[in-house]
Design an enzyme around this catalytic site. Sequence first.
Site, PDB file in Angstrom:
ATOM      1  N   GLY A 315       0.836  -1.200   0.000  1.00 58.10           N
ATOM      2  CA  GLY A 315       0.000   0.000   0.000  1.00 58.10           C
ATOM      3  C   GLY A 315       0.865   1.243   0.000  1.00 58.10           C
ATOM      4  O   GLY A 315       0.578   2.228  -0.673  1.00 58.10           O
ATOM      5  N   ALA A 316       1.951   1.189   0.754  1.00 59.88           N
ATOM      6  CA  ALA A 316       2.884   2.304   0.854  1.00 59.88           C
ATOM      7  C   ALA A 316       4.124   1.839   1.604  1.00 59.88           C
ATOM      8  O   ALA A 316       4.105   0.782   2.234  1.00 59.88           O
ATOM      9  CB  ALA A 316       2.248   3.463   1.609  1.00 59.88           C
ATOM     10  N   MET A 317       5.197   2.636   1.522  1.00 62.43           N
ATOM     11  CA  MET A 317       6.448   2.257   2.186  1.00 62.43           C
ATOM     12  C   MET A 317       7.141   3.487   2.738  1.00 62.43           C
ATOM     13  O   MET A 317       7.336   4.481   2.025  1.00 62.43           O
ATOM     14  CB  MET A 317       7.349   1.509   1.183  1.00 62.43           C
ATOM     15  CG  MET A 317       8.723   1.168   1.715  1.00 62.43           C
ATOM     16  SD  MET A 317       8.634   0.005   3.110  1.00 62.43           S
ATOM     17  CE  MET A 317      10.045   0.546   4.057  1.00 62.43           C
ATOM     18  N   GLU A 318       7.554   3.378   4.004  1.00 66.24           N
ATOM     19  CA  GLU A 318       7.991   4.545   4.777  1.00 66.24           C
ATOM     20  C   GLU A 318       9.443   4.975   4.596  1.00 66.24           C
ATOM     21  O   GLU A 318       9.997   5.615   5.490  1.00 66.24           O
ATOM     22  CB  GLU A 318       7.756   4.255   6.257  1.00 66.24           C
ATOM     23  CG  GLU A 318       8.696   3.180   6.881  1.00 66.24           C
ATOM     24  CD  GLU A 318       8.129   1.774   6.875  1.00 66.24           C
ATOM     25  OE1 GLU A 318       7.262   1.481   6.027  1.00 66.24           O
ATOM     26  OE2 GLU A 318       8.568   0.964   7.708  1.00 66.24           O
ATOM     27  N   ASN A 319      10.095   4.678   3.473  1.00 65.35           N
ATOM     28  CA  ASN A 319      11.493   5.089   3.268  1.00 65.35           C
ATOM     29  C   ASN A 319      11.710   6.490   3.835  1.00 65.35           C
ATOM     30  O   ASN A 319      10.936   7.397   3.559  1.00 65.35           O
ATOM     31  CB  ASN A 319      11.819   5.117   1.779  1.00 65.35           C
ATOM     32  CG  ASN A 319      11.268   3.922   1.046  1.00 65.35           C
ATOM     33  OD1 ASN A 319      11.625   2.799   1.357  1.00 65.35           O
ATOM     34  ND2 ASN A 319      10.350   4.150   0.121  1.00 65.35           N
ATOM     35  N   HIS A 351       0.012   6.688   8.675  1.00 63.51           N
ATOM     36  CA  HIS A 351       0.764   5.473   9.000  1.00 63.51           C
ATOM     37  C   HIS A 351       2.242   5.632   8.631  1.00 63.51           C
ATOM     38  O   HIS A 351       3.134   5.398   9.445  1.00 63.51           O
ATOM     39  CB  HIS A 351       0.133   4.298   8.245  1.00 63.51           C
ATOM     40  CG  HIS A 351       0.799   2.984   8.472  1.00 63.51           C
ATOM     41  ND1 HIS A 351       0.257   2.003   9.264  1.00 63.51           N
ATOM     42  CD2 HIS A 351       1.966   2.466   7.998  1.00 63.51           C
ATOM     43  CE1 HIS A 351       1.065   0.955   9.274  1.00 63.51           C
ATOM     44  NE2 HIS A 351       2.111   1.206   8.513  1.00 63.51           N
ATOM     45  N   GLU A 352       2.486   6.053   7.410  1.00 66.99           N
ATOM     46  CA  GLU A 352       3.880   6.135   6.954  1.00 66.99           C
ATOM     47  C   GLU A 352       4.637   7.253   7.665  1.00 66.99           C
ATOM     48  O   GLU A 352       5.832   7.124   7.934  1.00 66.99           O
ATOM     49  CB  GLU A 352       3.948   6.298   5.431  1.00 66.99           C
ATOM     50  CG  GLU A 352       3.207   5.218   4.636  1.00 66.99           C
ATOM     51  CD  GLU A 352       3.546   3.789   5.021  1.00 66.99           C
ATOM     52  OE1 GLU A 352       4.645   3.551   5.551  1.00 66.99           O
ATOM     53  OE2 GLU A 352       2.693   2.903   4.811  1.00 66.99           O
ATOM     54  N   HIS A 355       5.815   6.091  10.985  1.00 64.68           N
ATOM     55  CA  HIS A 355       7.029   5.276  10.864  1.00 64.68           C
ATOM     56  C   HIS A 355       8.300   6.124  10.882  1.00 64.68           C
ATOM     57  O   HIS A 355       9.376   5.599  11.181  1.00 64.68           O
ATOM     58  CB  HIS A 355       7.030   4.506   9.536  1.00 64.68           C
ATOM     59  CG  HIS A 355       6.319   3.194   9.580  1.00 64.68           C
ATOM     60  ND1 HIS A 355       6.505   2.261  10.571  1.00 64.68           N
ATOM     61  CD2 HIS A 355       5.431   2.634   8.716  1.00 64.68           C
ATOM     62  CE1 HIS A 355       5.764   1.187  10.314  1.00 64.68           C
ATOM     63  NE2 HIS A 355       5.097   1.391   9.191  1.00 64.68           N
TER      64      HIS A 355
END
Length: 942
Positions: A315-319, A351-352, A355
């Site tokens: 869904g998404a990624m917190e890089n 959410h991201e 993180h």
Amino acid sequence: MVRFLVLALLSLAGVTQTSASPTQASEPPNPTEEQPPLGTGSLSFPWSHLRLPGYIVPLHYHLLLHPNLTMLSYSGTVRIELQVQNNTNWVVLHSKGLRITTATMLDQNLAHLSDRVLPVLHNPTHEQTAIFSPRVLSGGQKYFLFLEFGAELGEGFYGFYRSTYRTSTGETRNLASTHFEPTSARMAFPCFDEPSFKANYSISIRRSRAHTALSNMPVEQTVVLDDGLMEDRFAVSVRMSSYLVAFIVCDFRSVSATTASGVKVSVYAAPEKWQQTHYALKAAVKLLEFYEKYFNIKYPLPKQDLVAIPDFQAGAMENWGLITFRETSLLYDPATSSASDRVWVTMVIAHELAHQWFGNLVTMEWWNDIWLNEGFARYMEYISVNATYPKLRVEDYLVDTCFAAIGRDSLNSSRPISSAAESPTQIAEMFDTVSYDKGACVLHMLRHYLTDQVFQSGIVRYLRRYSYSNAHNQDLWDSLANTCSEEEFTSGEHCYSSRQAAKNAYLYAGEHLDLTTMMNTWMLQTGVPLVTVTRQGSRLLLKQERFLRTAHPSDPAWPSLQQGFLWHIPLTYRTDTSTSIHRHLMTTLTDSVDVGEEVGWVKVNVDMAGYYLVHYDGSGWDNLIQLLKDNHTALSFMDRTHLIHNAFQLTTAGRLSLDKALDLIGYLRSESHTVPLLEGLGYLEAFYRMVERRDIPDVTQNLRTYILWYFRDVIDRQTWSDKGSVSERRLRSELLSLACHLGDLPCLKQAQRSFTHWLDSNSTLNLPADVAETVYSVGAQEDTGWASLLQTYTHSLSETHKRKILSALASSRDTNKLTRLLELGVEGEVIRTQDLDSLIVMVARNPRGHHLAWSYVQKYWSTLVDKFQLGSFSIRNIIIGTTAQFSSTEELTEVRVFFESIHEQASQLRVTEVAMDNVQKNILWLQRNLGTLRSWLDQQID
Ligand code: BES
Ligand code: ZN
């Protein structure tokens, strides 16, 4: 040569020990001073564990990448500054699918240790590479490892991969982007790819003038090279784990704004989707400002980019500083996004961004505790969105998160929140509802137990203490209880010694706060407890056990399933004699509390703040059923929702008769709150779907009649518009979708009318977004409607719009059309591969498509695994989504036979057990409840 042979034998002995030890091994292979031959023939791989040795630690990566978006490949170099702790000849690190062409070793002054390139060995099963240095690397010294490498841009969704998009003029354009978590940084560049190897990163990227390069940090300098290429040199990063590194080369457009504290926030998307970025920008700025205040820790980077990637599996990624999203998780199109879409986008951003602190600043030591990242991020979604967008009322839906957790945790195949995970497949499978949803619910319980303020200051302490490093569960409990090490204590930090902390009994006066013991019962045990309460005079007797939907106390296996389970439950209850909330920490299997003789009803687990179910013995349920009938507002809407949930869960487990649960929701006609209404209706819908699929015509027909009759007024009250509060809009979407699915004539007529308008407008009319999916689903039942929808799907620039259309297309009753969709899904052109898992699940939800989807999964299994990787969310989604509707022993056998046929893969997965438990649960449900449902409906229809 003799020394080499010994070394090889030693290594061989190690290789047989393939199951890696769970602790970090730290012994280096024996060093040697001998010069090796040029080739690698006489060297064997020096390391046999899945986890890297701990005696070499990366400090700083200098990474240069040059992707070629036409050739779809890239080359790169990396210079890694290493701290060597013990003498060794070997550097062992991760790499997967990379061609490493040159390896050299330099000393601290950048002088070469050897005049030759070094031997490079690979162990593909462990995704590791070893570089041999003929000169011993001495403990206590720093060195530089220099590697040249190259690879294709990936075709899947991991590592450094290619994505494409089409412009409205029909041109296809490429971009290159990364996704590393949990174990794919090694696919992009050689690295020490474990969360505790934190290092600084200095990244440079070569690109053409037409492109933009993005990475975690802002560009510090851009150099024009001789060949006209540009080289962007990014500022050095903070210390971070490899899975958080990211870089993108694309031609996207962006919008930017600056937060109150000076962080530049930008949202990037494909040029023609630029108009859909504005909502995300506003939300990201607001949420980032919220977190800086809440955590009282400044976001440490100068910028935060949020990028919508057209091909994205998660869904998404917190890089860190460069968050990547699926387009539907970031882009908001005022014309086609519904109320739920807005909630979703806001929650994903929340959410991201959470993180950036929980996960990026403080990272779990190892993947077994991924809940420290994901459980917190999930929980912070609710806290932050509730504070920044109160009108979205997201806290109303926290119960859904807890219900999802209970759904999994009440099956025998569940697992403890902290569970061992070693291989990439096992690690990927940790990103599940246990880590996310149970993690969040247990945190919610803890926050209630400690109070908001104590919880907040505890997690701030945790974030400060472990900034730029890694943490274990224990560190969190200590921070929350404000205990500290002797050093901190004596150095005058404001904290309690562990002795003092134990005396801090916050709300539970007189009870000791032994947070570790309490929390271990939630972290290290599988499952969710059921508390049974029995009234006996003025006392309430309490009994706890493990709640299992597929087991019953009369089963021979019951005692062994219950053996050794005990939770420390922070119990709360309310009664009719006072408005206050009573509390009791239950630490034994049986217990009791005094409620007073005069009490009429008791509701345990107030507002469902605790992660446990409650069963009311004797006349307990009858009292509550009566209370809801007489005066349901005596209980909060959360309590009403909770009662509905508990009652139906207990019927599944065979602990409560279904008529009681159905009687309990007999008050719903007077329910005006969306959440309990949808909870009750949701169960009826689930039963409907099960009997419809099993082809049990009398029950199916009666249930349809009953639902449409009982909920007539509330259905008729719905308008076909986007008006009202978010709760009203969500209710409308759900209700109308169900009504049309049940064949309600007024619903079908209205949908048909709207669909005709849409067709007449040449598919240009914007339908109200909240009901669009329902309208399209009705329209998709006709050939021309279906064809027009597919046409629109192919050209639409709004991914949320496309998702609604795809769901409609997949609801067709024509199996040829469903087959066509699945074919388009494997092709991956019209329907992107990233959407294939949801497509399969959509087809499986359609009663006409169910077996089709299941056969498709069996037929294309290896293709699906290639595309998505074993253990990934998509593979699990496909397995659960295509089996969750089965409810017969024949189907269970079919599922088992298939899993046996893919034994080698299935045995590495937990999800296959979960799938079989699910089917078993359905079988039992029908055995236990179908008869009751049938006669209850007969009575109602009479
Ligand atoms: N860290 C994850 C991304 C991820 C997921 C990496 C699975 C590896 C495996 C990210 O923060 C995340 O949780 N994404 C969710 C969406 C989010 C809103 C819950 C996802 O991708 O499903
Ligand atoms: Zn996450």
